[in-house]
Design a protein around this motif. Structure first.
Motif, mmCIF file in Angstrom:
data_model
loop_
_atom_site.group_PDB
_atom_site.id
_atom_site.type_symbol
_atom_site.label_atom_id
_atom_site.label_comp_id
_atom_site.label_asym_id
_atom_site.label_seq_id
_atom_site.Cartn_x
_atom_site.Cartn_y
_atom_site.Cartn_z
ATOM 1 N N ASP A 218 0.854 -1.195 0.000
ATOM 2 C CA ASP A 218 0.000 0.000 0.000
ATOM 3 C C ASP A 218 0.889 1.245 0.000
ATOM 4 O O ASP A 218 0.860 2.054 0.918
ATOM 5 C CB ASP A 218 -0.911 -0.016 1.233
ATOM 6 C CG ASP A 218 -2.037 1.003 1.130
ATOM 7 O OD1 ASP A 218 -2.357 1.426 0.001
ATOM 8 O OD2 ASP A 218 -2.597 1.362 2.179
ATOM 9 N N ALA A 225 -1.795 0.241 -5.819
ATOM 10 C CA ALA A 225 -3.236 0.374 -6.051
ATOM 11 C C ALA A 225 -3.540 0.301 -7.548
ATOM 12 O O ALA A 225 -4.473 -0.386 -7.972
ATOM 13 C CB ALA A 225 -3.739 1.689 -5.467
ATOM 14 N N LYS A 249 -11.635 0.408 -5.197
ATOM 15 C CA LYS A 249 -10.391 0.869 -4.595
ATOM 16 C C LYS A 249 -9.556 -0.300 -4.101
ATOM 17 O O LYS A 249 -10.069 -1.370 -3.766
ATOM 18 C CB LYS A 249 -10.662 1.845 -3.443
ATOM 19 C CG LYS A 249 -11.352 1.219 -2.233
ATOM 20 C CD LYS A 249 -11.539 2.264 -1.111
ATOM 21 C CE LYS A 249 -12.210 1.644 0.119
ATOM 22 N NZ LYS A 249 -12.367 2.616 1.218
ATOM 23 N N HIS A 250 -8.261 -0.074 -4.054
ATOM 24 C CA HIS A 250 -7.292 -1.032 -3.520
ATOM 25 C C HIS A 250 -7.431 -1.079 -2.003
ATOM 26 O O HIS A 250 -7.511 -0.032 -1.341
ATOM 27 C CB HIS A 250 -5.893 -0.566 -3.917
ATOM 28 C CG HIS A 250 -4.775 -1.358 -3.343
ATOM 29 N ND1 HIS A 250 -4.644 -2.723 -3.517
ATOM 30 C CD2 HIS A 250 -3.698 -0.974 -2.586
ATOM 31 C CE1 HIS A 250 -3.549 -3.136 -2.906
ATOM 32 N NE2 HIS A 250 -2.960 -2.097 -2.336
ATOM 33 N N SER A 251 -7.474 -2.301 -1.428
ATOM 34 C CA SER A 251 -7.715 -2.426 0.009
ATOM 35 C C SER A 251 -6.909 -3.606 0.577
ATOM 36 O O SER A 251 -7.409 -4.726 0.676
ATOM 37 C CB SER A 251 -9.218 -2.634 0.268
ATOM 38 O OG SER A 251 -9.493 -2.728 1.646
ATOM 39 N N GLU A 253 -4.652 -5.858 3.466
ATOM 40 C CA GLU A 253 -4.672 -6.170 4.889
ATOM 41 C C GLU A 253 -3.456 -7.032 5.220
ATOM 42 O O GLU A 253 -2.911 -7.720 4.349
ATOM 43 C CB GLU A 253 -5.948 -6.949 5.267
ATOM 44 C CG GLU A 253 -7.243 -6.192 5.006
ATOM 45 C CD GLU A 253 -8.483 -7.031 5.303
ATOM 46 O OE1 GLU A 253 -8.314 -8.201 5.735
ATOM 47 O OE2 GLU A 253 -9.601 -6.536 5.079
ATOM 48 N N SER A 263 -4.403 -8.817 -0.628
ATOM 49 C CA SER A 263 -4.832 -7.654 -1.400
ATOM 50 C C SER A 263 -6.268 -7.850 -1.863
ATOM 51 O O SER A 263 -6.632 -8.922 -2.353
ATOM 52 C CB SER A 263 -3.923 -7.448 -2.618
ATOM 53 O OG SER A 263 -2.639 -7.036 -2.217
ATOM 54 N N GLU A 266 -12.000 -3.281 -3.420
ATOM 55 C CA GLU A 266 -13.247 -3.039 -2.688
ATOM 56 C C GLU A 266 -14.195 -2.152 -3.487
ATOM 57 O O GLU A 266 -13.790 -1.131 -4.044
ATOM 58 C CB GLU A 266 -12.925 -2.376 -1.351
ATOM 59 C CG GLU A 266 -14.140 -2.115 -0.475
ATOM 60 C CD GLU A 266 -13.770 -1.490 0.856
ATOM 61 O OE1 GLU A 266 -14.641 -0.813 1.455
ATOM 62 O OE2 GLU A 266 -12.611 -1.655 1.300
ATOM 63 N N LYS A 268 -16.870 0.629 -3.986
ATOM 64 C CA LYS A 268 -17.222 1.855 -3.268
ATOM 65 C C LYS A 268 -18.725 2.090 -3.207
ATOM 66 O O LYS A 268 -19.193 2.984 -2.495
ATOM 67 C CB LYS A 268 -16.582 3.067 -3.953
ATOM 68 C CG LYS A 268 -15.059 3.090 -3.925
ATOM 69 C CD LYS A 268 -14.557 4.353 -4.623
ATOM 70 C CE LYS A 268 -13.062 4.445 -4.664
ATOM 71 N NZ LYS A 268 -12.611 5.688 -5.364
ATOM 72 N N GLY A 287 -18.707 -1.823 -0.184
ATOM 73 C CA GLY A 287 -17.789 -2.413 0.789
ATOM 74 C C GLY A 287 -17.430 -3.859 0.502
ATOM 75 O O GLY A 287 -16.555 -4.423 1.165
ATOM 76 N N LYS A 289 -15.644 -6.989 -1.169
ATOM 77 C CA LYS A 289 -14.256 -7.087 -1.617
ATOM 78 C C LYS A 289 -14.039 -8.278 -2.558
ATOM 79 O O LYS A 289 -14.637 -9.337 -2.383
ATOM 80 C CB LYS A 289 -13.322 -7.219 -0.413
ATOM 81 C CG LYS A 289 -13.329 -5.993 0.501
ATOM 82 C CD LYS A 289 -12.420 -6.195 1.705
ATOM 83 C CE LYS A 289 -12.410 -4.963 2.599
ATOM 84 N NZ LYS A 289 -11.545 -5.138 3.788
ATOM 85 N N GLN A 291 -10.957 -10.651 -3.552
ATOM 86 C CA GLN A 291 -9.589 -11.020 -3.180
ATOM 87 C C GLN A 291 -8.777 -11.258 -4.444
ATOM 88 O O GLN A 291 -9.151 -12.043 -5.301
ATOM 89 C CB GLN A 291 -9.592 -12.279 -2.327
ATOM 90 C CG GLN A 291 -8.196 -12.728 -1.913
ATOM 91 C CD GLN A 291 -8.224 -13.960 -1.037
ATOM 92 O OE1 GLN A 291 -8.864 -13.991 0.017
ATOM 93 N NE2 GLN A 291 -7.525 -15.003 -1.465
#
Length: 333
Positions: A218, A225, A249-251, A253, A263, A266, A268, A287, A289, A291
């Motif tokens: 990130d 992203a 968007k790139h999200s 964890e 990665s 997500e 919006k 929200g 996602k 994967q």
């Protein structure tokens, strides 16, 4: 990055996928899953290749620098650990060779010391292989380079007929894009294509704190992203889809305890995307996602567990100066 398998698929003029039917099948199956997924291999078209090259040079992306540190500063240790002899021919085979940045350091040393070998870079990206071959012909003209485009195991199956000693390079923590069970199966399959005494150099990212790992996925410039979102652009182009890139968007964890970075892309907003080449539409909740990549980090216990039921034994572990990364040398028995 999945630096799985970072399988690379390049499109002709970034439009036509080499295996369009497989692309359709994988995207259809992935977007019908719960949670939704997109295989990380589809990151790598021409634009994806270029973005990943940019990622590798980012200050946050320590992985490439860490393994490069090993290949630049501990080359003699690598050669000794792989039990290479200057007067004995061997085949040096790299899975997912990419631009060969790290491997060039090893090739330089082998060339300088007159080792007898052929270098076989294997990659799904013909674009990456063409660039690598051109570069090596210029900087290391005495090194025999025999590029092989295609699936790793199909190429290895053909190469094993030579019966020559083999050294397999699987670098960049590409193994980390697999689950532990898949990694074990992958290494087992490698063993089936090798003979006793052959070596596997397995490069892996080591488990570290979140403040080091997460920025690597990130970055502050947003290159990662763009790399992640590019897979949606590729689906739009090659499968006639209508993903609105501004609505995703790139999200990323990272679970520090488990040592797993994931990665996601997500949504919006609540939206429905049509993929005309598949003939289906897919709904996304706000929200929700997708994967796109899993990047496992390792330690000695995990590596020992993964190779437990394979035909390999662990010989040596060589780390970079910060102990961020390790190259494990395994021997096929």
């Amino acid at each position: 990055m999945i630096e799985i398998v970072k399988n690379k698929e390049v499109a002709q003029e970034n439009v036509i996928c080499d295996d369009l039917e497989q692309f359709k099948t994988d995207i259809e199956n992935g977007l019908q899953e719960n949670p939704k997924t997109i295989p990380s291999m589809y990151f790598y078209d021409k634009k994806g290749d270029a973005l990943f090259q940019e990622i590798m040079n980012l200050p946050e992306y320590y992985l490439t620098r860490s393994e490069l540190d090993i290949f630049k500063n501990k080359t003699d240790q690598l050669i000794k650990a792989m039990d290479l002899q200057a007067d004995s021919y061997f085949e040096l085979i790299e899975l997912g060779a990419g631009d060969g940045l790290k491997t060039k350091e090893l090739l330089k040393s082998l060339d300088t010391n007159n080792f007898k070998f052929d270098y076989f870079p294997i990659d799904i990206s013909s674009n990456a292989l063409d660039l690598l071959e051109k570069d090596l012909n210029e900087v290391l003209p005495n090194v025999s380079v025999k590029t092989k485009q295609g699936d790793y195991f199909k190429v290895l199956d053909a190469l094993k007929m030579s019966k020559k000693p083999k050294i397999i390079l699987f670098l960049g923590s590409n193994i980390g894009n697999m689950t532990d069970d898949l990694a074990s199966a992958f290494i087992s399959k490698l063993g089936a294509n090798l003979a006793p005494g052959d070596k596997l150099l397995l490069g892996v990212d080591l488990i570290k704190s979140k403040d080091i790992v997460l920025p690597a996925y990130d970055d502050s410039k947003g290159v990662t992203a763009a790399f992640n979102i590019n897979v949606l652009e590729r689906i739009n182009t090659q499968l006639d889809a209508n993903f609105d890139l501004s609505q995703f968007k790139h999200s990323p964890e990272y679970n520090e305890k488990e040592g797993i970075a994931i990665s996601f892309i997500e949504s919006k907003s609540d939206q429905t995307v049509a993929v005309k080449a598949i003939g289906k539409s897919f709904h996304f909740e706000k929200g929700e996602k997708i994967q796109t990549e899993v990047s496992r980090k390792y330690n000695d216990v995990l590596i020992s567990k993964i190779i437990l039921n394979t035909d390999f034994k662990l010989d040596t572990k060589i780390m970079d100066n910060k102990a961020y990364f390790a190259d494990y040398i395994l021997t096929r028995y």
